[in-house]
Design a protein around this motif. Structure first.
Motif, mmCIF file in Angstrom:
data_model
loop_
_atom_site.group_PDB
_atom_site.id
_atom_site.type_symbol
_atom_site.label_atom_id
_atom_site.label_comp_id
_atom_site.label_asym_id
_atom_site.label_seq_id
_atom_site.Cartn_x
_atom_site.Cartn_y
_atom_site.Cartn_z
ATOM 1 N N VAL A 2 10.800 -5.503 -5.216
ATOM 2 C CA VAL A 2 9.386 -5.812 -5.325
ATOM 3 C C VAL A 2 8.804 -5.160 -6.571
ATOM 4 O O VAL A 2 9.165 -4.057 -6.943
ATOM 5 C CB VAL A 2 8.643 -5.334 -4.057
ATOM 6 N N SER A 25 4.658 -8.458 -6.103
ATOM 7 C CA SER A 25 5.296 -9.734 -6.408
ATOM 8 C C SER A 25 6.804 -9.551 -6.316
ATOM 9 O O SER A 25 7.305 -8.435 -6.323
ATOM 10 C CB SER A 25 4.898 -10.225 -7.800
ATOM 11 N N THR A 28 8.017 -10.318 -0.367
ATOM 12 C CA THR A 28 6.854 -10.297 0.493
ATOM 13 C C THR A 28 6.537 -8.871 0.923
ATOM 14 O O THR A 28 7.428 -8.109 1.317
ATOM 15 C CB THR A 28 7.058 -11.201 1.717
ATOM 16 N N LEU A 29 5.278 -8.528 0.828
ATOM 17 C CA LEU A 29 4.867 -7.162 1.088
ATOM 18 C C LEU A 29 5.103 -6.732 2.527
ATOM 19 O O LEU A 29 5.289 -5.551 2.805
ATOM 20 C CB LEU A 29 3.388 -6.999 0.728
ATOM 21 N N SER A 30 5.104 -7.678 3.436
ATOM 22 C CA SER A 30 5.270 -7.333 4.853
ATOM 23 C C SER A 30 6.668 -6.802 5.164
ATOM 24 O O SER A 30 6.916 -6.331 6.272
ATOM 25 C CB SER A 30 4.956 -8.540 5.737
ATOM 26 N N ASN A 74 -1.383 -8.502 4.094
ATOM 27 C CA ASN A 74 -0.067 -9.076 3.802
ATOM 28 C C ASN A 74 -0.171 -10.521 3.316
ATOM 29 O O ASN A 74 0.675 -10.970 2.536
ATOM 30 C CB ASN A 74 0.827 -8.990 5.036
ATOM 31 N N ASN A 77 -0.558 -10.119 -0.171
ATOM 32 C CA ASN A 77 0.477 -9.281 -0.783
ATOM 33 C C ASN A 77 -0.130 -8.079 -1.514
ATOM 34 O O ASN A 77 0.315 -7.716 -2.604
ATOM 35 C CB ASN A 77 1.351 -10.082 -1.737
#
Length: 122
Positions: A2, A25, A28-30, A74, A77
């Motif tokens: 990430v 980016s 995915t932040l989750s 989320n 993001n």
């Protein structure tokens, strides 16, 4: 891996507020617990706050507890830290970081942003 980009830093008077954002980016932040750290001139980088993947659990350094609030969106993001009642000793470069897993924010972060400067004048 990430990629993280912080924004929202600036100059503020003591007692003021700022909200920092960290946009992710690449992944995915989750997938990650997220943290905020800071480094003042001549000092080592220190932990500020962390949040698990869902936003359901948070952790704060004693020095910011009750003044800072970490949150995340989320869907966007993005992770945030709302900083209220700022003090001159909060002056530092603030970094966001991604932990290796979704729910362990005691581990060593795996990815770091480039940092954003926060300066609090007295």
């Amino acid at each position: 891996q990430v990629q993280l980009v912080e924004s929202g830093g600036g100059l503020v008077q003591a007692g003021g507020s700022l909200r920092l954002s960290c946009a992710a980016s690449g992944r995915t932040l989750s997938s990650y617990a997220m943290g905020w750290f800071r480094q003042a001139p001549g000092k080592e980088r220190e932990f500020v706050a962390a949040i698990d993947w869902s936003g359901g659990r948070t952790r704060y350094a004693d020095s910011v507890k009750g003044r800072f609030t970490v949150s995340r969106d989320n869907a966007k993001n993005t992770v945030y830290v709302q900083m209220n009642s700022l003090k001159p000793e909060d002056t530092a470069v603030y970094y966001c970081a991604a932990y290796p897993t979704r729910d362990n924010y005691y581990a060593t972060p795996r990815s770091w942003g480039q940092g954003t400067q926060v300066t609090v004048s007295s």
